[in-house]
Write an enzyme that holds these catalytic residues in place. Structure first.
Site, mmCIF file in Angstrom:
data_model
loop_
_atom_site.group_PDB
_atom_site.id
_atom_site.type_symbol
_atom_site.label_atom_id
_atom_site.label_comp_id
_atom_site.label_asym_id
_atom_site.label_seq_id
_atom_site.Cartn_x
_atom_site.Cartn_y
_atom_site.Cartn_z
ATOM 1 N N ASP A 153 0.854 -1.126 0.089
ATOM 2 C CA ASP A 153 -0.052 0.002 -0.002
ATOM 3 C C ASP A 153 1.012 1.192 0.045
ATOM 4 O OD1 ASP A 153 -2.266 -1.494 0.125
ATOM 5 O OD2 ASP A 153 -2.572 -1.259 2.152
ATOM 6 N N ARG A 203 -3.445 -5.346 8.302
ATOM 7 C CA ARG A 203 -4.464 -4.392 9.341
ATOM 8 C C ARG A 203 -5.368 -5.051 9.837
ATOM 9 N NH1 ARG A 203 -7.194 -1.533 4.809
ATOM 10 N NH2 ARG A 203 -6.106 -3.120 3.362
ATOM 11 N N TYR A 263 7.194 -8.521 8.331
ATOM 12 C CA TYR A 263 6.881 -7.101 8.352
ATOM 13 C C TYR A 263 7.309 -6.712 9.681
ATOM 14 C CZ TYR A 263 3.648 -8.153 4.373
ATOM 15 O OH TYR A 263 3.403 -8.477 3.215
ATOM 16 N N ASP A 270 -6.307 1.441 9.548
ATOM 17 C CA ASP A 270 -4.992 2.117 9.397
ATOM 18 C C ASP A 270 -5.230 3.734 9.539
ATOM 19 O OD1 ASP A 270 -5.914 3.010 6.987
ATOM 20 O OD2 ASP A 270 -4.626 1.541 5.853
#
Length: 333
Positions: free
Chosen positions: A53, A189, A81, A95
């Site tokens: 993203d 998320r 991550y 988010d």
């Protein structure tokens, strides 16, 4: 701000082969980052190996030329991550981009380390995860985020993903940073929201950085600004060979005659000393050290090609690595 010439400038494209590890900057889409790198390398053919993203940063492997044949390997690889959660804050998108739905600072500040560890442990291992509405998954040809922006809710079936590990990196007041290793298709998320729900305070994702993909690590990546500052020769020197995407696969090496047959796509029976068991994935080489030929699998003692390089691609990669074996090249031309 990345200072890269726009693609409106006419340029001569060329055949470029390999993999560039890019450290994608904040605010840029994966495709925009790909197009800028492609322009800098004057590459004819390119693709990335998994969307990040615009609000996410970190490792984005870019494939050029022959490297694009193996991009699916990186797409299917496990990911790593570093995710920063804002405890006590829930948003419409999960988010920092969404509108605030609820703020519970008191509950967030009351959370203990033991509660965080217990919550994370609930989501370690195989889990069923419902993809978020604000995602690029498609329903009847349209991405879900278009329905979400229009106020339309679509029921989404859960998907099985695997969280290999969740480790605490940092925790200060409402900011919790976690290191996550997971299978492809995992929505961080959604994981952040689920952890916040279990903690009883809610949570949203305030920052996300991809640190790894399969055998590749962000520490090996270069930023767009640094790439733009190099000469074209220096940029091309940063390209890793296509087989870097397959670095954790077992290797099989063939002699010149067998390598030539393999490149035609013909199945061949292996000797007992080459392999005595089935393998879902192998990377195949000719006799020279850098003579990567493609990917294959082994079934019932037979080597079966999956993705092959062309003779021209093998020649180009060997020339780049200064390890050309002319006898082999002559045998496959």
């Amino acid at each position: 701000m990345t200072t890269v010439p726009t693609q409106r400038v006419k340029q001569v494209r060329r055949a470029v082969h390999g993999v560039l590890l890019l450290d994608k900057p904040l605010g840029l889409s994966s495709n925009d980052a790909l197009q800028k790198a492609k322009w800098l390398l004057r590459a004819e053919k390119a693709g990335h190996t998994g969307t990040l993203d615009p609000l996410a940063t970190g490792l984005l492997p870019l494939c050029f030329g022959a490297g694009t044949k193996f991009s699916q390997v990186s797409l299917d690889a496990d990911k790593a991550y570093e995710a920063t959660l804002f405890l006590g804050l829930t948003t419409t998108t999960g988010d920092a981009e969404g509108e605030i739905l609820d703020r519970n600072e008191t509950a967030a500040l009351a959370v203990t380390r033991e509660q965080i560890e217990a919550a994370c442990s609930q989501f370690t291992g195989p889990i069923d995860q419902v993809p978020p509405m604000y995602s690029a998954l498609k329903h009847e040809g349209r991405p879900l985020y278009e329905y979400a922006r229009a106020g339309i809710h679509i029921e989404r079936p859960s998907r099985r993903v695997t969280i290999h590990s969740i480790d605490m990196v940092d925790w200060q007041a409402e900011q919790l940073t976690l290191a996550v290793r997971c299978s492809k298709g995992t929505y961080i998320r959604t994981l952040a929201e689920d952890i916040g729900r279990v903690l009883g305070c809610g949570a949203s994702l305030s920052a996300l950085r991809r640190t790894g993909s399969g055998p590749l690590n962000v520490a090996q990546a270069i930023s767009l600004d640094a790439l733009a500052a190099l000469t074209e020769i220096e940029r091309e020197a940063l390209l890793r060979p296509p087989d870097s995407l397959l670095a954790d696969w077992p290797e099989l090496r063939l002699d010149s005659a067998e390598a030539a047959r393999f490149l035609t796509g013909l199945r061949r029976r292996l000797n007992a000393d080459q392999s005595d068991e089935d393998k879902a994935h192998v990377r195949v080489y000719g006799p020279a050290p850098s003579e990567f030929l493609g990917s294959a699998h082994i079934t019932d003692g037979e080597l079966i090609a999956d993705r092959l390089l062309s003779t021209q691609e093998v020649e180009s990669l060997l020339s780049t690595s200064n390890s050309t074996d002319s006898r082999f090249l002559e045998s496959v031309v």
